[in-house]
Motif scaffolding. Structure first.
Motif, PDB file in Angstrom:
ATOM      1  N   PRO A 175       0.822  -1.218   0.000  1.00 17.50           N
ATOM      2  CA  PRO A 175       0.000   0.000   0.000  1.00 17.50           C
ATOM      3  C   PRO A 175       0.845   1.252   0.000  1.00 17.50           C
ATOM      4  O   PRO A 175       1.981   1.266   0.444  1.00 17.50           O
ATOM      5  CB  PRO A 175      -0.818  -0.125   1.284  1.00 17.50           C
ATOM      6  CG  PRO A 175      -0.033  -1.034   2.152  1.00 17.50           C
ATOM      7  CD  PRO A 175       0.647  -1.992   1.229  1.00 17.50           C
ATOM      8  N   HIS A 176       0.291   2.307  -0.519  1.00 18.12           N
ATOM      9  CA  HIS A 176       0.900   3.635  -0.484  1.00 18.12           C
ATOM     10  C   HIS A 176       0.228   4.402   0.637  1.00 18.12           C
ATOM     11  O   HIS A 176      -0.978   4.349   0.812  1.00 18.12           O
ATOM     12  CB  HIS A 176       0.697   4.332  -1.840  1.00 18.12           C
ATOM     13  CG  HIS A 176       1.449   5.620  -1.975  1.00 18.12           C
ATOM     14  ND1 HIS A 176       1.055   6.771  -1.370  1.00 18.12           N
ATOM     15  CD2 HIS A 176       2.590   5.908  -2.654  1.00 18.12           C
ATOM     16  CE1 HIS A 176       1.907   7.744  -1.676  1.00 18.12           C
ATOM     17  NE2 HIS A 176       2.839   7.237  -2.452  1.00 18.12           N
ATOM     18  N   SER A 177       0.991   5.114   1.430  1.00 17.14           N
ATOM     19  CA  SER A 177       0.441   5.727   2.642  1.00 17.14           C
ATOM     20  C   SER A 177      -0.348   6.997   2.380  1.00 17.14           C
ATOM     21  O   SER A 177      -0.873   7.608   3.287  1.00 17.14           O
ATOM     22  CB  SER A 177       1.584   6.043   3.623  1.00 17.14           C
ATOM     23  OG  SER A 177       2.494   6.955   3.042  1.00 17.14           O
ATOM     24  N   GLY A 178      -0.462   7.381   1.165  1.00 16.00           N
ATOM     25  CA  GLY A 178      -1.202   8.598   0.851  1.00 16.00           C
ATOM     26  C   GLY A 178      -0.245   9.664   0.340  1.00 16.00           C
ATOM     27  O   GLY A 178      -0.002   9.775  -0.848  1.00 16.00           O
ATOM     28  N   GLY A 179       0.298  10.443   1.227  1.00 13.09           N
ATOM     29  CA  GLY A 179       1.319  11.412   0.863  1.00 13.09           C
ATOM     30  C   GLY A 179       0.871  12.393  -0.195  1.00 13.09           C
ATOM     31  O   GLY A 179       1.652  12.815  -1.043  1.00 13.09           O
ATOM     32  N   GLY A 198      -0.785  -4.187   8.357  1.00 14.32           N
ATOM     33  CA  GLY A 198       0.414  -3.802   7.638  1.00 14.32           C
ATOM     34  C   GLY A 198       0.235  -3.681   6.142  1.00 14.32           C
ATOM     35  O   GLY A 198       1.167  -3.274   5.440  1.00 14.32           O
ATOM     36  N   ARG A 199      -0.951  -4.017   5.642  1.00 12.08           N
ATOM     37  CA  ARG A 199      -1.176  -3.948   4.193  1.00 12.08           C
ATOM     38  C   ARG A 199      -2.374  -3.056   3.870  1.00 12.08           C
ATOM     39  O   ARG A 199      -2.240  -1.858   3.701  1.00 12.08           O
ATOM     40  CB  ARG A 199      -1.370  -5.351   3.608  1.00 12.08           C
ATOM     41  CG  ARG A 199      -0.158  -6.271   3.762  1.00 12.08           C
ATOM     42  CD  ARG A 199      -0.307  -7.488   2.876  1.00 12.08           C
ATOM     43  NE  ARG A 199      -0.181  -7.118   1.468  1.00 12.08           N
ATOM     44  CZ  ARG A 199      -0.886  -7.675   0.481  1.00 12.08           C
ATOM     45  NH1 ARG A 199      -1.824  -8.584   0.743  1.00 12.08           N
ATOM     46  NH2 ARG A 199      -0.697  -7.296  -0.780  1.00 12.08           N
ATOM     47  N   TYR A 200      -3.532  -3.655   3.807  1.00 10.96           N
ATOM     48  CA  TYR A 200      -4.712  -2.922   3.366  1.00 10.96           C
ATOM     49  C   TYR A 200      -5.907  -3.200   4.271  1.00 10.96           C
ATOM     50  O   TYR A 200      -5.993  -4.252   4.910  1.00 10.96           O
ATOM     51  CB  TYR A 200      -5.108  -3.350   1.952  1.00 10.96           C
ATOM     52  CG  TYR A 200      -4.102  -3.075   0.878  1.00 10.96           C
ATOM     53  CD1 TYR A 200      -4.058  -1.835   0.224  1.00 10.96           C
ATOM     54  CD2 TYR A 200      -3.198  -4.057   0.476  1.00 10.96           C
ATOM     55  CE1 TYR A 200      -3.148  -1.588  -0.787  1.00 10.96           C
ATOM     56  CE2 TYR A 200      -2.286  -3.823  -0.532  1.00 10.96           C
ATOM     57  CZ  TYR A 200      -2.261  -2.591  -1.164  1.00 10.96           C
ATOM     58  OH  TYR A 200      -1.359  -2.343  -2.161  1.00 10.96           O
ATOM     59  N   THR A 201      -6.833  -2.244   4.274  1.00  9.72           N
ATOM     60  CA  THR A 201      -8.177  -2.480   4.788  1.00  9.72           C
ATOM     61  C   THR A 201      -9.157  -2.149   3.666  1.00  9.72           C
ATOM     62  O   THR A 201      -8.841  -1.379   2.752  1.00  9.72           O
ATOM     63  CB  THR A 201      -8.518  -1.594   6.008  1.00  9.72           C
ATOM     64  OG1 THR A 201      -8.706  -0.231   5.571  1.00  9.72           O
ATOM     65  CG2 THR A 201      -7.412  -1.651   7.046  1.00  9.72           C
ATOM     66  N   GLY A 202     -10.326  -2.732   3.753  1.00 10.25           N
ATOM     67  CA  GLY A 202     -11.344  -2.441   2.749  1.00 10.25           C
ATOM     68  C   GLY A 202     -12.721  -2.653   3.316  1.00 10.25           C
ATOM     69  O   GLY A 202     -12.914  -3.432   4.254  1.00 10.25           O
ATOM     70  N   LEU A 240     -10.904   1.081  -0.545  1.00  8.19           N
ATOM     71  CA  LEU A 240      -9.648   0.438  -0.147  1.00  8.19           C
ATOM     72  C   LEU A 240      -8.761   1.485   0.516  1.00  8.19           C
ATOM     73  O   LEU A 240      -8.604   2.594   0.002  1.00  8.19           O
ATOM     74  CB  LEU A 240      -8.939  -0.136  -1.371  1.00  8.19           C
ATOM     75  CG  LEU A 240      -7.639  -0.905  -1.107  1.00  8.19           C
ATOM     76  CD1 LEU A 240      -7.941  -2.248  -0.437  1.00  8.19           C
ATOM     77  CD2 LEU A 240      -6.871  -1.130  -2.418  1.00  8.19           C
ATOM     78  N   SER A 241      -8.193   1.131   1.672  1.00  4.63           N
ATOM     79  CA  SER A 241      -7.366   2.077   2.437  1.00  4.63           C
ATOM     80  C   SER A 241      -6.069   1.414   2.869  1.00  4.63           C
ATOM     81  O   SER A 241      -5.918   0.181   2.847  1.00  4.63           O
ATOM     82  CB  SER A 241      -8.126   2.571   3.681  1.00  4.63           C
ATOM     83  OG  SER A 241      -9.340   3.214   3.323  1.00  4.63           O
ATOM     84  N   ASP A 242      -5.119   2.249   3.284  1.00  2.54           N
ATOM     85  CA  ASP A 242      -3.863   1.781   3.840  1.00  2.54           C
ATOM     86  C   ASP A 242      -4.103   1.340   5.284  1.00  2.54           C
ATOM     87  O   ASP A 242      -4.658   2.084   6.092  1.00  2.54           O
ATOM     88  CB  ASP A 242      -2.832   2.897   3.778  1.00  2.54           C
ATOM     89  CG  ASP A 242      -1.519   2.510   4.428  1.00  2.54           C
ATOM     90  OD1 ASP A 242      -1.323   2.844   5.611  1.00  2.54           O
ATOM     91  OD2 ASP A 242      -0.697   1.854   3.767  1.00  2.54           O
TER      92      ASP A 242
END
Length: 320
Positions: free
Chosen positions: A2-6, A67-71, A91-93
């Motif tokens: 996952p990408h943290s947003g940024g 540590g990966r994703y939530t959805g 889908l979220s980090d």
């Protein structure tokens, strides 16, 4: 990963994008890996209310891997309307909670549902199965026809619906896509190698006595305890596999009603899909065995599909 947003804008994947990012074989493999490795996926929340003359349902389906994703998928089912199902998936980090992508939940559901059926059929249907019978004429039935054709040497597809015009419409669409489909007025289960049912039926459509030895039956619809697509006799004579025991014993009308009728007990469920993927249960053991896969939907399937679509989109963007 996952990408943290940024500062990255929320990615929007519409129906066409989700379809393109989830090719059948790769998606089926991704679901198999999710069933093998697992994730946290509580039993879905279901809320119902009366709307005009129909009973509408709101489903909330969360899942996550630390540590990966939530959805989470939000689904509205409105039987009195066409289409009857609308859904969206976020889908979220998992670490930061930053939202990553909003996906068309309808396309995601259709494809992961069909892919899960084919994943089960890899273990339960005879590899040489050539005759597919579809009960239902909606979006999921369309997806099932496509998915089964990628995994089995299907030479004929018969399509049945309570509304004959709908069956004709789906069969014509499948033929236009190159599939050998024909609408039928009276489905004969004895003529099929694989029967796949995707309806909102409240009464059995598949009598157990009419299913011949060696058939695989895929029960996709009837996602509530008051719905069913098969009679108890079919499940009683079959090797019965479910997507998850928790979901099936709480919500699968085919199973719940057969147990209430005294046809068998919960122990009759031979395995859940993870057992097949992990090699705990061998699946089909005899060419003449009747097998049944009953699914009500598992949030881990949605998470696996959303991750594949999201990471695939990022990979495509990186190549541009």
């Amino acid at each position: 990963m996952p990408h943290s947003g940024g500062g990255r804008p929320l990615l929007h994947l519409d129906h066409a994008a989700v379809d393109a990012l989830l090719p059948w074989e790769a998606l089926t493999d991704a679901l198999g890996e999710m069933f093998r490795t697992g994730c946290e996926a509580p039993l879905r929340h279901a809320h119902a209310w009366q709307e005009d003359r129909a009973r509408n349902t709101l489903l909330l389906m969360p899942a996550w891997q630390a540590g990966r994703y939530t959805g989470v998928k939000i689904v509205h089912v409105a039987p009195g309307h066409a289409p009857a199902v609308h859904a969206a998936y976020l889908l979220s980090d998992a670490a930061s909670g930053a939202p990553l992508a909003l996906l068309d939940g309808g396309a995601l559901t259709d494809r992961r549902t069909a892919a899960a059926s084919v994943l089960a059929a890899r273990y339960l249907a005879r590899p040489e199965s050539r005759r597919l019978m579809l009960l239902g004429s909606g979006k999921v039935a369309h997806a099932l026809a496509q998915a089964y054709r990628t995994a089995f040497p299907i030479e004929s597809i018969s399509v049945w619906s309570r509304e004959a015009a709908n069956a004709e419409r789906l069969a014509a669409r499948l033929r236009a896509e190159g599939h050998p489909a024909q609408a039928v007025a009276d489905p004969d289960p004895a003529e099929a190698d694989i029967i796949s049912s995707a309806t909102l039926s409240h009464a059995p459509l598949i009598p157990g006595a009419t299913v011949r030895p060696g058939t695989h039956v895929d029960l996709v619809g009837a996602f509530r305890a008051d719905m069913r697509e098969s009679d108890a006799a079919l499940l009683a004579r079959a090797t019965l596999v479910v997507d998850t025991r928790a979901g099936a014993l709480a919500e699968a009308g085919d199973v719940v009603q057969a147990i209430a009728e005294g046809a068998f007990g919960p122990e009759h469920v031979a395995a859940e899909l993870a057992d097949l993927c992990r090699g705990v249960h061998p699946g089909r053991r005899d060419p003449g065995e009747v097998t049944v896969f009953k699914s009500v939907g598992w949030a881990g399937e949605d998470l696996a599909a959303a991750i594949q679509a999201y990471e695939g989109s990022l990979a495509e963007a990186g190549r541009e």
